[in-house]
Design a protein around this motif. Sequence first.
Motif, PDB file in Angstrom:
ATOM      1  N   LEU A  54      -5.311   9.105   4.352  1.00 53.03           N
ATOM      2  CA  LEU A  54      -6.685   8.555   4.722  1.00 53.03           C
ATOM      3  C   LEU A  54      -6.618   8.171   6.235  1.00 53.03           C
ATOM      4  CD1 LEU A  54      -9.938   8.308   4.069  1.00 53.03           C
ATOM      5  CD2 LEU A  54      -9.233   6.039   3.407  1.00 53.03           C
ATOM      6  N   SER A  55      -5.471   7.151   6.528  1.00 48.84           N
ATOM      7  CA  SER A  55      -5.203   6.711   7.737  1.00 48.84           C
ATOM      8  C   SER A  55      -3.822   6.871   7.822  1.00 48.84           C
ATOM      9  CB  SER A  55      -5.697   5.217   7.825  1.00 48.84           C
ATOM     10  OG  SER A  55      -5.165   4.786   9.169  1.00 48.84           O
ATOM     11  N   PRO A  56      -3.366   8.031   8.573  1.00 50.31           N
ATOM     12  CA  PRO A  56      -1.751   8.153   8.820  1.00 50.31           C
ATOM     13  C   PRO A  56      -1.092   6.998   9.622  1.00 50.31           C
ATOM     14  CG  PRO A  56      -3.137  10.218   9.323  1.00 50.31           C
ATOM     15  CD  PRO A  56      -4.243   9.162   9.002  1.00 50.31           C
ATOM     16  N   SER A  57      -1.746   6.387  10.583  1.00 51.44           N
ATOM     17  CA  SER A  57      -1.289   5.477  11.412  1.00 51.44           C
ATOM     18  C   SER A  57      -1.059   4.220  10.582  1.00 51.44           C
ATOM     19  CB  SER A  57      -2.131   4.988  12.638  1.00 51.44           C
ATOM     20  OG  SER A  57      -3.311   4.643  12.020  1.00 51.44           O
TER      21      SER A  57
ATOM     22  N   TYR B  54       2.463   2.412   9.320  1.00 51.45           N
ATOM     23  CA  TYR B  54       2.462   0.920   9.693  1.00 51.45           C
ATOM     24  C   TYR B  54       3.110   0.423   8.364  1.00 51.45           C
ATOM     25  CZ  TYR B  54       1.310  -4.054   9.555  1.00 51.45           C
ATOM     26  OH  TYR B  54       1.103  -5.557   9.255  1.00 51.45           O
ATOM     27  N   CYS B  55       2.634   0.526   7.101  1.00 49.45           N
ATOM     28  CA  CYS B  55       2.975   0.061   5.993  1.00 49.45           C
ATOM     29  C   CYS B  55       4.597   0.385   5.710  1.00 49.45           C
ATOM     30  CB  CYS B  55       1.915   0.700   4.733  1.00 49.45           C
ATOM     31  SG  CYS B  55       0.244  -0.174   4.792  1.00 49.45           S
ATOM     32  N   MET B  56       4.894   1.621   5.845  1.00 49.42           N
ATOM     33  CA  MET B  56       5.972   2.154   5.536  1.00 49.42           C
ATOM     34  C   MET B  56       7.261   1.192   6.528  1.00 49.42           C
ATOM     35  SD  MET B  56       6.768   4.515   3.687  1.00 49.42           S
ATOM     36  CE  MET B  56       8.374   5.487   4.317  1.00 49.42           C
ATOM     37  N   THR B  57       6.804   1.103   7.574  1.00 56.18           N
ATOM     38  CA  THR B  57       7.657   0.094   8.459  1.00 56.18           C
ATOM     39  C   THR B  57       7.877  -1.236   7.612  1.00 56.18           C
ATOM     40  OG1 THR B  57       5.828  -0.538  10.180  1.00 56.18           O
ATOM     41  CG2 THR B  57       7.123   1.562  10.484  1.00 56.18           C
ATOM     42  N   LYS B  58       6.907  -1.860   7.252  1.00 54.62           N
ATOM     43  CA  LYS B  58       7.103  -3.103   6.908  1.00 54.62           C
ATOM     44  C   LYS B  58       7.716  -3.061   5.558  1.00 54.62           C
ATOM     45  CE  LYS B  58       4.888  -4.965  10.104  1.00 54.62           C
ATOM     46  NZ  LYS B  58       5.506  -5.774  11.019  1.00 54.62           N
ATOM     47  N   LEU B  59       7.420  -1.926   4.745  1.00 55.52           N
ATOM     48  CA  LEU B  59       8.322  -1.933   3.605  1.00 55.52           C
ATOM     49  C   LEU B  59       9.754  -1.915   3.991  1.00 55.52           C
ATOM     50  CD1 LEU B  59       8.988  -1.368   0.410  1.00 55.52           C
ATOM     51  CD2 LEU B  59       8.657   1.041   1.210  1.00 55.52           C
TER      52      LEU B  59
ATOM     53  N   PHE C 121      11.736   8.974   8.733  1.00 53.93           N
ATOM     54  CA  PHE C 121      11.351   7.827   9.846  1.00 53.93           C
ATOM     55  C   PHE C 121       9.991   8.296  10.318  1.00 53.93           C
ATOM     56  CE2 PHE C 121      14.749   5.485   8.347  1.00 53.93           C
ATOM     57  CZ  PHE C 121      14.789   4.093   8.717  1.00 53.93           C
ATOM     58  N   ASN C 122      10.158   9.554  10.706  1.00 49.67           N
ATOM     59  CA  ASN C 122       9.090  10.223  11.738  1.00 49.67           C
ATOM     60  C   ASN C 122       7.852  10.903  11.039  1.00 49.67           C
ATOM     61  OD1 ASN C 122      10.577   9.293  13.931  1.00 49.67           O
ATOM     62  ND2 ASN C 122      11.621  10.988  14.293  1.00 49.67           N
ATOM     63  N   ALA C 123       7.810  10.927   9.631  1.00 48.91           N
ATOM     64  CA  ALA C 123       7.173  11.423   8.886  1.00 48.91           C
ATOM     65  C   ALA C 123       5.496  11.065   9.335  1.00 48.91           C
ATOM     66  CB  ALA C 123       6.954  11.079   7.305  1.00 48.91           C
TER      67      ALA C 123
ATOM     68  N   PHE D  21       0.913  -1.193   0.220  1.00 52.25           N
ATOM     69  CA  PHE D  21      -0.063  -0.145   0.064  1.00 52.25           C
ATOM     70  C   PHE D  21       0.932   1.300  -0.133  1.00 52.25           C
ATOM     71  CE2 PHE D  21      -2.851  -3.232   1.781  1.00 52.25           C
ATOM     72  CZ  PHE D  21      -4.115  -2.840   0.980  1.00 52.25           C
ATOM     73  N   VAL D  22       2.265   1.140   0.101  1.00 47.70           N
ATOM     74  CA  VAL D  22       3.018   2.186  -0.052  1.00 47.70           C
ATOM     75  C   VAL D  22       3.213   2.745  -1.491  1.00 47.70           C
ATOM     76  CG1 VAL D  22       5.276   3.083   0.240  1.00 47.70           C
ATOM     77  CG2 VAL D  22       4.355   1.413   1.922  1.00 47.70           C
ATOM     78  N   SER D  23       2.859   3.976  -1.733  1.00 49.07           N
ATOM     79  CA  SER D  23       2.686   4.684  -2.763  1.00 49.07           C
ATOM     80  C   SER D  23       3.610   5.993  -2.898  1.00 49.07           C
ATOM     81  CB  SER D  23       1.370   5.137  -3.282  1.00 49.07           C
ATOM     82  OG  SER D  23       0.907   6.158  -2.202  1.00 49.07           O
ATOM     83  N   GLY D  24       3.990   6.661  -4.229  1.00 50.83           N
ATOM     84  CA  GLY D  24       4.920   7.680  -4.309  1.00 50.83           C
ATOM     85  C   GLY D  24       6.294   7.246  -4.182  1.00 50.83           C
TER      86      GLY D  24
END
Length: 296
Positions: free
Chosen positions: A162-165, A169-174, A154-156, A141-144
Amino acid sequence: MGIFSKAFNPASDLPDLSDKVVLITGSNAGIGYATVKHLARHGAKVYMAARNQSRAEEAIAQLKEEGLGPGNGEVVWLELDLKDPRNAKKAAEEFMKKIMMVNVISHMVLTRSLQPLLDQTAAEPNSDVRIVVVASEGHRFVSGEPRYRNLDDFNAEFKNALSPSFTRYCMTKLANILYASELQRRLTAAGSPITVISVHPGAVNTFSDRQSLSRFFKFLIMPIVYLFFEHPDKGAYTSAFAAASEEVGKQRDKYKGTYLMPVGKVAEPTNMARDEALAKELWDFVEKFLLEKGQE
């Protein structure tokens, strides 16, 4: 119900692990807890890395009630609070005081701190050292154009999402998948036989027992959760497969640096997750950040 393949079942398909030592983070609940259970029931000595001693001891007592008794492996609490990387180094040092061999460990900070011990173990005859990183299909689900250049990246907060949290989460899994693949590349380049695998556990119900959930939420949502989400015991199948399956040991080259879907099936992550330049950027920042925290 569930969508998991029945091809692999830890109860029947894992080998004897009585000579193996495992360290698992976040293992006093959810998928981590179930992974401890699967491996310990086959004889492994498992270190349950957790922050809260009382909760860890409660989890160990529950394991024994569920069938972890004489003839099975041993589960030992290891104090670990990952909010500060310096705590991870302290836990690694304490861990190395207690054992001489490591079979599985799943956290990049601990891996960095324990690398000398991992290398020493990997050099032993017939060793099979594996590093298992729990990732997620959420990385898709990570885009851009995500970056991992500095602490701001890291702290973005993703306030416009739509759902920042969920986006975080998706960024951490990437990041999990990128780090695992970069670690494997570096280990292979150095001639190390260590196997690094990232896994997606599947759709797993790890939140139905949380006290913070309102009664209304449980009444409205939980029937759907129970219908489409697996129990953590099954959610841990792929982690157990990656950690201890004989198939991985027999076909190391096939599984090195791979991303697994339930149950134990090699899958392709996104192009972004396979971006070697992005993985190196992540690695370089983590190294720099840890150095600034006093971890040389």
